[in-house]
Design an enzyme around this catalytic site. Structure first.
Site, mmCIF file in Angstrom:
data_model
loop_
_atom_site.group_PDB
_atom_site.id
_atom_site.type_symbol
_atom_site.label_atom_id
_atom_site.label_comp_id
_atom_site.label_asym_id
_atom_site.label_seq_id
_atom_site.Cartn_x
_atom_site.Cartn_y
_atom_site.Cartn_z
ATOM 1 N N SER A 1 -51.558 -116.893 -65.724
ATOM 2 C CA SER A 1 -52.856 -117.315 -66.234
ATOM 3 C C SER A 1 -52.779 -118.781 -66.614
ATOM 4 C CB SER A 1 -53.228 -116.482 -67.465
ATOM 5 O OG SER A 1 -54.294 -117.095 -68.162
ATOM 6 N N GLY B 1 -59.380 -112.115 -58.152
ATOM 7 C CA GLY B 1 -58.136 -111.463 -58.560
ATOM 8 C C GLY B 1 -58.394 -110.212 -59.390
ATOM 9 N N LYS C 1 -56.642 -109.408 -61.672
ATOM 10 C CA LYS C 1 -56.337 -109.848 -63.048
ATOM 11 C C LYS C 1 -57.579 -109.747 -63.936
ATOM 12 C CE LYS C 1 -54.662 -112.624 -66.370
ATOM 13 N NZ LYS C 1 -55.644 -113.636 -66.609
ATOM 14 N N PHE D 1 -56.383 -125.676 -62.871
ATOM 15 C CA PHE D 1 -55.066 -125.501 -63.465
ATOM 16 C C PHE D 1 -54.351 -124.369 -62.718
ATOM 17 C CE2 PHE D 1 -51.823 -125.514 -66.813
ATOM 18 C CZ PHE D 1 -51.699 -126.882 -66.968
ATOM 19 N N LEU D 2 -54.232 -124.610 -61.430
ATOM 20 C CA LEU D 2 -53.868 -123.532 -60.507
ATOM 21 C C LEU D 2 -52.413 -123.091 -60.649
ATOM 22 C CD1 LEU D 2 -55.715 -124.891 -57.340
ATOM 23 C CD2 LEU D 2 -56.574 -123.341 -59.118
ATOM 24 N N HIS D 3 -52.202 -121.811 -60.376
ATOM 25 C CA HIS D 3 -50.852 -121.236 -60.374
ATOM 26 C C HIS D 3 -50.744 -120.323 -59.156
ATOM 27 C CE1 HIS D 3 -52.930 -117.704 -61.813
ATOM 28 N NE2 HIS D 3 -53.321 -118.337 -62.904
ATOM 29 N N ALA D 4 -49.593 -119.641 -59.049
ATOM 30 C CA ALA D 4 -49.336 -118.839 -57.843
ATOM 31 C C ALA D 4 -50.369 -117.729 -57.650
ATOM 32 C CB ALA D 4 -47.927 -118.259 -57.909
ATOM 33 N N GLY D 5 -51.014 -117.275 -58.742
ATOM 34 C CA GLY D 5 -52.064 -116.250 -58.606
ATOM 35 C C GLY D 5 -53.249 -116.792 -57.832
ATOM 36 N N HIS D 6 -53.730 -117.968 -58.222
ATOM 37 C CA HIS D 6 -54.837 -118.598 -57.486
ATOM 38 C C HIS D 6 -54.431 -118.838 -56.026
ATOM 39 C CE1 HIS D 6 -55.601 -120.282 -61.668
ATOM 40 N NE2 HIS D 6 -56.771 -119.750 -61.393
HETATM 41 P P1 AMP Z 1 -59.790 -118.566 -63.050
HETATM 42 O O1 AMP Z 1 -59.416 -119.951 -62.622
HETATM 43 O O2 AMP Z 1 -59.007 -118.070 -64.209
HETATM 44 O O3 AMP Z 1 -61.277 -118.381 -63.183
HETATM 45 O O4 AMP Z 1 -59.360 -117.621 -61.855
HETATM 46 C C1 AMP Z 1 -59.850 -117.806 -60.559
HETATM 47 C C2 AMP Z 1 -59.537 -116.587 -59.736
HETATM 48 O O5 AMP Z 1 -58.126 -116.390 -59.692
HETATM 49 C C3 AMP Z 1 -60.153 -115.312 -60.340
HETATM 50 O O6 AMP Z 1 -60.646 -114.493 -59.300
HETATM 51 C C4 AMP Z 1 -58.974 -114.676 -61.025
HETATM 52 O O7 AMP Z 1 -59.075 -113.266 -61.138
HETATM 53 C C5 AMP Z 1 -57.832 -115.067 -60.082
HETATM 54 N N1 AMP Z 1 -56.567 -114.994 -60.791
HETATM 55 C C6 AMP Z 1 -56.256 -115.576 -61.977
HETATM 56 N N2 AMP Z 1 -55.006 -115.224 -62.343
HETATM 57 C C7 AMP Z 1 -54.528 -114.402 -61.382
HETATM 58 C C8 AMP Z 1 -53.301 -113.691 -61.185
HETATM 59 N N3 AMP Z 1 -52.316 -113.764 -62.064
HETATM 60 N N4 AMP Z 1 -53.171 -112.931 -60.070
HETATM 61 C C9 AMP Z 1 -54.181 -112.842 -59.173
HETATM 62 N N5 AMP Z 1 -55.357 -113.475 -59.291
HETATM 63 C C10 AMP Z 1 -55.532 -114.247 -60.384
#
Ligand code: AMP
Length: 279
Positions: A183, A145, A147, A30-35
């Site tokens: 997120s 991240g 985050k 469920f990717l966004h700009a952070g990923h």
């Molecule tokens: P997740 O899919 O939530 O497990 O996140 C995967 C990776 O993306 C993890 O290392 C998170 O810390 C990073 N991540 C998630 N949200 C953000 C964000 N807003 N900014 C930077 N990195 C992020």
């Protein structure tokens, strides 16, 4: 971009290109700009970039949370292709945890605090799956991240303790226009909850401003953050913390730097955010 499901298939690609440097970006999709900022950074620093998309059941301490976790594989794959990923691993849960599975990686002290205290077993699931990802991909660098600040601290500890041969690269928090940390869970917020969800960022900013004006008592900064969350109708504080950024032990007085972090339920969605002050 190759999309692979089995461990053997990933290993074949990795071993065929042994001399090339590999970056790994673990995600739950469920990717966004952070990923994507992690993927882009990995593309700049490595010959090849692998991404995993796996909603890891062992890191969810709440079955309902796992069930409602958002998923959209087709969209994710299109975004990753555009971002320049070379390989995506999309394993089935049975591939990662076959029947009879019984091995787990557990980091001790640093997992007992904050998210670890609020979500028992969460980090055991995270370190187990990340250790497996490191073994499967054998990356030169892995991207995480800021985050998830405690996740970074825990994984760095695991890499040191278990001698994983790779660098951990930590990327800054990507935020929406109004400061809300991006997120996958934000998609569960109603429009009114989405508006109020900025309370985390506003609370962190208020404490950061007090620090900039000379406040060094950690308890004063905690109260500033607690007050701001308490004045937000749909928000319910889970925890607030002013801690050492590496050990995550709570501070009394801030002498050099500190990690301000919090978890807040906005409606029924649990959000986390943080900032490091004094850097
Ligand atoms: P997740 O899919 O939530 O497990 O996140 C995967 C990776 O993306 C993890 O290392 C998170 O810390 C990073 N991540 C998630 N949200 C953000 C964000 N807003 N900014 C930077 N990195 C992020």
């Amino acid at each position: 971009m190759q999309i692979l499901k089995t461990i053997d298939a990933i290993r074949q690609v990795r071993w065929a290109e042994l001399s090339l440097s590999w970056g790994l970006v673990p995600t739950m999709g469920f990717l966004h700009a952070g990923h994507l900022s992690l993927v882009e950074r990995a593309c700049q620093e490595n010959d090849r970039v692998g991404v995993s998309i796996f909603v890891n059941p062992t890191q969810f301490n709440d079955a309902q949370d796992l069930e409602v976790y958002p998923r959209d594989m087709d969209r994710d794959l299109a975004l990753l292709k555009e971002a320049g990923a070379d390989l995506v691993w999309t394993p089935e849960p049975e591939t990662v945890y076959p029947s009879g599975y019984q091995s787990y990686v557990e980091v001790e002290e640093v997992t007992t605090l904050l998210e670890g205290a609020a979500r028992p077993g969460h980090f055991r699931g995270v370190t187990t799956v990340v250790a497996k990802l490191f073994n499967v991909f054998q990356p030169n660098r892995a991207y995480f991240g800021q985050k998830d600040a405690q996740q970074v601290a825990v994984i760095k500890q695991m890499v040191r303790d278990l001698n994983f041969n790779l660098d951990i690269v930590v990327c800054p928090i990507a935020r929406d226009h109004d400061g809300l940390a991006l997120s996958s869970r934000n998609s569960n917020l109603s429009p009114i909850a989405r508006e109020q969800a900025t309370c985390l960022y506003r609370a962190l900013n208020a404490a950061q401003s007090a620090f900039a004006q000379g406040e060094r008592q950690a308890e004063s900064l905690r109260f500033i953050m607690i007050d701001l969350i308490a004045s937000t109708p749909l928000a319910r504080l889970d925890y607030v913390s002013v801690a050492d950024p590496i050990s995550l032990v709570e501070l009394e007085e801030i002498t050099d730097h500190a990690l301000l972090s919090m978890a807040v339920f906005v409606d029924n969605t649990r959000l986390i955010d943080n900032v490091i002050i004094g850097e």
